[in-house]
Each structure stands twice: as C-alpha cells, then as structure tokens.
Design a protein around this motif. Structure first.
Motif, short mmCIF file in Angstrom:
data_model
loop_
_atom_site.label_atom_id
_atom_site.label_comp_id
_atom_site.label_asym_id
_atom_site.label_seq_id
_atom_site.Cartn_x
_atom_site.Cartn_y
_atom_site.Cartn_z
N ALA A 94 0.81 -1.22 0.00
CA ALA A 94 0.00 0.00 0.00
C ALA A 94 0.84 1.27 0.00
CB ALA A 94 -0.96 -0.01 1.19
N GLU A 95 1.97 1.27 0.68
CA GLU A 95 2.81 2.47 0.73
C GLU A 95 3.43 2.75 -0.64
OE1 GLU A 95 4.34 5.96 1.88
OE2 GLU A 95 2.85 4.75 2.93
N ARG A 96 3.93 1.72 -1.31
CA ARG A 96 4.43 1.92 -2.68
C ARG A 96 3.28 2.35 -3.59
NH1 ARG A 96 7.45 -3.40 -2.43
NH2 ARG A 96 5.62 -4.13 -3.55
N GLY A 97 2.11 1.75 -3.37
CA GLY A 97 0.94 2.08 -4.16
C GLY A 97 0.51 3.52 -4.00
N ARG A 98 0.67 4.08 -2.79
CA ARG A 98 0.32 5.48 -2.55
C ARG A 98 1.11 6.40 -3.47
NH1 ARG A 98 2.51 9.56 -0.22
NH2 ARG A 98 4.23 8.37 0.66
N VAL A 99 2.36 6.11 -3.65
CA VAL A 99 3.22 6.91 -4.52
C VAL A 99 2.83 6.68 -5.99
CG1 VAL A 99 5.61 7.28 -5.30
CG2 VAL A 99 5.12 6.89 -2.86
N LYS A 100 2.62 5.44 -6.36
CA LYS A 100 2.29 5.10 -7.75
C LYS A 100 0.92 5.60 -8.15
CE LYS A 100 5.18 0.96 -7.68
NZ LYS A 100 5.22 -0.50 -7.79
N ALA A 101 0.01 5.77 -7.20
CA ALA A 101 -1.37 6.17 -7.49
C ALA A 101 -1.55 7.68 -7.56
CB ALA A 101 -2.32 5.58 -6.45
N ASP A 102 -0.47 8.43 -7.46
CA ASP A 102 -0.56 9.88 -7.45
C ASP A 102 -1.36 10.41 -8.65
OD1 ASP A 102 0.15 12.35 -6.12
OD2 ASP A 102 1.45 12.73 -7.84
N THR A 103 -1.08 9.90 -9.83
CA THR A 103 -1.81 10.32 -11.03
C THR A 103 -3.28 9.92 -10.95
OG1 THR A 103 0.18 10.12 -12.36
CG2 THR A 103 -1.90 10.13 -13.55
N CYS A 104 -3.55 8.75 -10.42
CA CYS A 104 -4.94 8.25 -10.30
C CYS A 104 -5.79 9.17 -9.43
CB CYS A 104 -4.96 6.85 -9.68
SG CYS A 104 -3.87 5.66 -10.45
#
Length: 109
Positions: A29-39
């Motif tokens: 989830a923490e890596r996902g938070r960064v990757k989801a910035d555009t989303c």
C-alpha cells in the motif's frame, strides 16, 4: 471454440491467467500510494465528472483489492474500454497494479 455461458473458453482462460499472474504479486500500500498519485487526480475528487465525453468518474478508495486488480488488467489488455484508463494501465507492471490496488483498498474505509 466452445461457448460457456456466452463466453468463449479461450477468453475465459486468458482472463483467469491474467488475474492469477497479478494476484500472485503481493501489493504494498505504501508503494501504491506513490504510484497512485496520477490516479488521485480523477478518482479522489467527490462527484467528479469528465467534461467530454460526459461520464461520472468513480471514487475507488476502499474498493475491493481483487476488483481493482481485475479492472486495471482489463483496461491494460483493452478488454475493458476506456481510452484514458487503457493508456494509463499500459504503463503499469503487475507489481504496479498490485501496489495501487493495495493502496486504494486501504483508504476510504
């Protein structure tokens, strides 16, 4: 090709294989938070609608992780039609998808 419930067997097998490969990757989830910035630019705005073509943009926070994975895989493969989502999902690896799904499923609960 055999038809089962209105679907061709190879299409069902391909969908299962895609889902299985992405689900085999554990999301962070923490890596996902960064990757989801555009989303977040679209999917974190309450009552957001796109101007053209006009459609409601769903909030995905708190959504089921497996559903998010399935949706992103379908957008990436083109089996779920939406040009913007398809283009965004094309750039995502299975790990990216798992991480983004882990993030969104952990927020908004």
């Amino acid at each position: 090709m055999r038809w089962i419930g209105g679907l061709r067997v190879p299409l069902m097998l391909a969908a299962v294989a895609m889902t299985t490969s992405a689900q085999a990757v554990e999301g962070d989830a923490e890596r996902g938070r960064v990757k989801a910035d555009t989303c977040l630019g679209c999917h974190a705005i309450p009552s957001y609608s796109n101007a053209y073509p006009n459609y409601h943009v769903p909030k995905v926070g708190g959504q089921n992780e497996a559903y998010i994975i399935s949706a992103l895989l379908a957008y990436r493969s083109g089996s779920r039609a939406h040009s913007t989502m398809h283009n965004n999902a094309l750039a995502l690896s299975d790990q990216d998808i798992a991480d983004i799904a882990a993030f969104f499923s952990s927020v908004g609960k």
